[in-house]
Write an enzyme that holds these catalytic residues in place. Sequence first.
Site, PDB file in Angstrom:
ATOM      1  N   SER A 225       0.826  -1.211   0.000  1.00 24.14           N
ATOM      2  CA  SER A 225       0.000   0.000   0.000  1.00 24.14           C
ATOM      3  C   SER A 225       0.855   1.253   0.000  1.00 24.14           C
ATOM      4  O   SER A 225       2.020   1.236   0.395  1.00 24.14           O
ATOM      5  CB  SER A 225      -0.943   0.094   1.200  1.00 24.14           C
ATOM      6  OG  SER A 225      -1.727  -1.057   1.309  1.00 24.14           O
TER       7      SER A 225
ATOM      8  N   ASP B 299       8.247  -8.756  10.415  1.00 28.35           N
ATOM      9  CA  ASP B 299       8.372 -10.215  10.521  1.00 28.35           C
ATOM     10  C   ASP B 299       7.675 -10.655  11.801  1.00 28.35           C
ATOM     11  O   ASP B 299       8.191 -10.449  12.901  1.00 28.35           O
ATOM     12  CB  ASP B 299       9.858 -10.597  10.550  1.00 28.35           C
ATOM     13  CG  ASP B 299      10.062 -12.105  10.466  1.00 28.35           C
ATOM     14  OD1 ASP B 299       9.063 -12.838  10.454  1.00 28.35           O
ATOM     15  OD2 ASP B 299      11.227 -12.533  10.412  1.00 28.35           O
TER      16      ASP B 299
ATOM     17  N   ASP C   2       7.883 -16.863  12.884  1.00 27.37           N
ATOM     18  CA  ASP C   2       9.186 -17.533  12.939  1.00 27.37           C
ATOM     19  C   ASP C   2       8.982 -19.040  12.831  1.00 27.37           C
ATOM     20  O   ASP C   2       8.033 -19.587  13.387  1.00 27.37           O
ATOM     21  CB  ASP C   2       9.913 -17.207  14.248  1.00 27.37           C
ATOM     22  CG  ASP C   2      10.233 -15.735  14.389  1.00 27.37           C
ATOM     23  OD1 ASP C   2      10.701 -15.146  13.399  1.00 27.37           O
ATOM     24  OD2 ASP C   2      10.008 -15.176  15.482  1.00 27.37           O
TER      25      ASP C   2
END
Length: 797
Positions: free
Chosen positions: A250, A322, A325
């Site tokens: 975006s 992130d 994991d």
Amino acid sequence: MKKLKKVLLFIAGLILLALIGIAIFLNGLKPDYSGKKTLTGLDSEVKVLYDTYGIPHIYADKEEDALRALGYVHAQDRLWQMELLRRVAKGRLSEVFGKDLLKTDKFFLSLGIDDNSAETVSNTDLNGRTAILSQAYLDGINEFIEKGPTPIEFYLTGLDKEPFSLEDIHNAVGYMAFSFAMAHKTDPLLTSMRKKLGEEYMKDLAIGSDTSTVWIKNYKGINTDSLASNITTSVTAALEKLPIPQFEGSNSWVIAPQKTKNGKVILANDPHIGFAQPSVWYEAHISTPTYEKYGYHLAGVPFPLLGHDRNLAYGLTMFENDDIDFYYEETHPSDSTKYKTAEGWKEYGYVTKTIKVKDGKDVSFTYRKTQHGPVLNQIADQISGERPVSMSWIYTKPKNEVMDALYGLSHATNLEEFKNALPKIHAPGLNVMYGDAEGNVGWWATAKLYQMPDSLSTKYILDGTSGKEEPLRYLDFSENPSAENPPWNYVYSANNQPDSIAGMLYPGYYLPENRARRIVQLLDTKDDWDKEAVSEMILDVTSPVNTQLVTELIKLFDVSLLTQEQLVLVDSLENWNGEYTLTSTSPTLFHRSEYYMVKNTMEDELGTEMFNQFLATHIFKRQIAWGAKMESGKWWDNVHTKDVVETRKDIVMKSFADAWESLVSDFGADPSEWTWNKVHTLEHQHPIGQVESLRKYFNVGPFPVEGTREVINNLSFPYDDTGFYKVSSGPSTRRIVDFSDIENSISILPTGQSGNPFSKHYKDQAEMYVKGEFRKMMMNKQEIEEKAESILTFTKE
């Protein structure tokens, strides 16, 4: 002969009656945009005024009544979309589309979204405002299910309508939290690449943070292996089958009064989401004596994710942090029910799920869970019997308060109230953009962030047995990147790397600097922005990065090897301004050459399957410019040519030759015919449109379109060996809110407001969108009443 005529007339009459019956039936499936209906639970009358584009303006005395009406009108335009969205997390797509969706259902069930939703609802205060308004919205949906016509898709798939619940709302939001899915596509793949190729290759990939790129600046104020490869293959296959779009990126920027012509804030936002029909957002304007909002709603979610009123406006982009994991686990050598941890051996958890399959038998499967999360082995058939890999996803870890956050954002009346809602967004990671009538602008990266041990890369599968590769702490929200009223007088996000967080660069799957550089370039050089100038900027199709790349690589050309025609086109490419217009030939040659350059550089080492997987990652997008600028490195050499060591120059010349040959094959020898409109097209695909005979009735398009990957008007596409760029994602709306003229703020949807193919608003904005046109987001009640195309009135039973 007379008898034959009578028989033929009789048959013709039957056919006519059948056609009339079909026409009456199909006409009855249209949404009702006018008339009177009763609605259970109302305290007073609600009026829904539809404007020219089918957007409902809902006027009620109480917010609960407005939300009931919203649920009803949202469902009559988008029930099929709501149905598919809630089915993803519950693993119920195979029930609609058959066994082809089994892997997708298994994958999403293993994520635990549905279980998390059930737990969240069980702990919800049903007397709180979030729950009360959510239930009112659900009541409206369910009343339409009970009393309204059944959408055609339910007839075509043989699906029964079922009532919606609070869990369905959370499942829809949970899917959004997952949907950009870059960790699933990236981490196992990079692990596999490292094991296959070694560190010398990996150091030349754009995995970490690039200190030379354009970052979003903070401002706080004055104060692998085969298993890893198989995981990537499995996840890619599961996501490709999804019949609904994924969130991807975006743009947004908010300009402070000091940089606008009229001295008021202007907000621009265009969330990048996979294109589909219907498009993602449902627009609705709600007005009561105590609450007003013009908002953009996700299917089945009562509170808008994007919105504005006369006091403030907000938008979103994906943070791209992130938050997933992967961990290698170790099973006990003599007891397969246990796995190794730093504290000793622990018992695996076991979860069994059953999937209903259309025209087939139910399928049950069981997966294991560790302290980190679900074990992906055996969820996909090809990942059985190898070292366990578990997945830790932040969305399923802390208390889920995302719905309370959406309520808080949509009901805030000022900056402080708005900020108070932000810490409740733990996932998905979002850049929340803000502007208000008082002149404030702000950007906050909202997510539950955590600190990992120094020098540990979370872009690879981690060791789950030692306890040394676990999160050290959660960051306090005050440590998240943000900027409030910065001295440069604007905030922006283009999914690029944010500045340091708590003394570190936070790991993520950030997109390259291309859009960010262009946004900053344009905003910095102008101090008299108005709505018209911002609307031109949001349609900008110029790439300053691509032109720099061309300048860099053309220096390597051996002109003695080029024909006269090639020299002419290379000269044109060298003088290209980076614009992606329909009639330009330079973009076509550039992208063909770029693809072959990456292919000729990397496919020999990776192999075809791994190379194609790499093309689907954000790291590939960052690698294009990063890799091309590397003067030396192991990637340049083709491992299949034993007696020759290729250089960057060799790869550049071969890639140009390959591109030229493929363009001649596709379009002929005349380079003037290699125009961008022939290769860059957009078609909005409906799940039913995959049936070729139904395609023209359900799909919208195709259209040739300007733009490309990673320009502001980001009409993106996957790379493959076809050389044709079918746009897969882009602006899900283009929206500009101008506080100097709030009632004339503008927007557009990619196709139309309705997902009902029999509605006149199914695709009435599609050509406007392609042409870069806008329409008004109406808020003035007198104007709405005067221009209303129809009025639907809900009364008490």
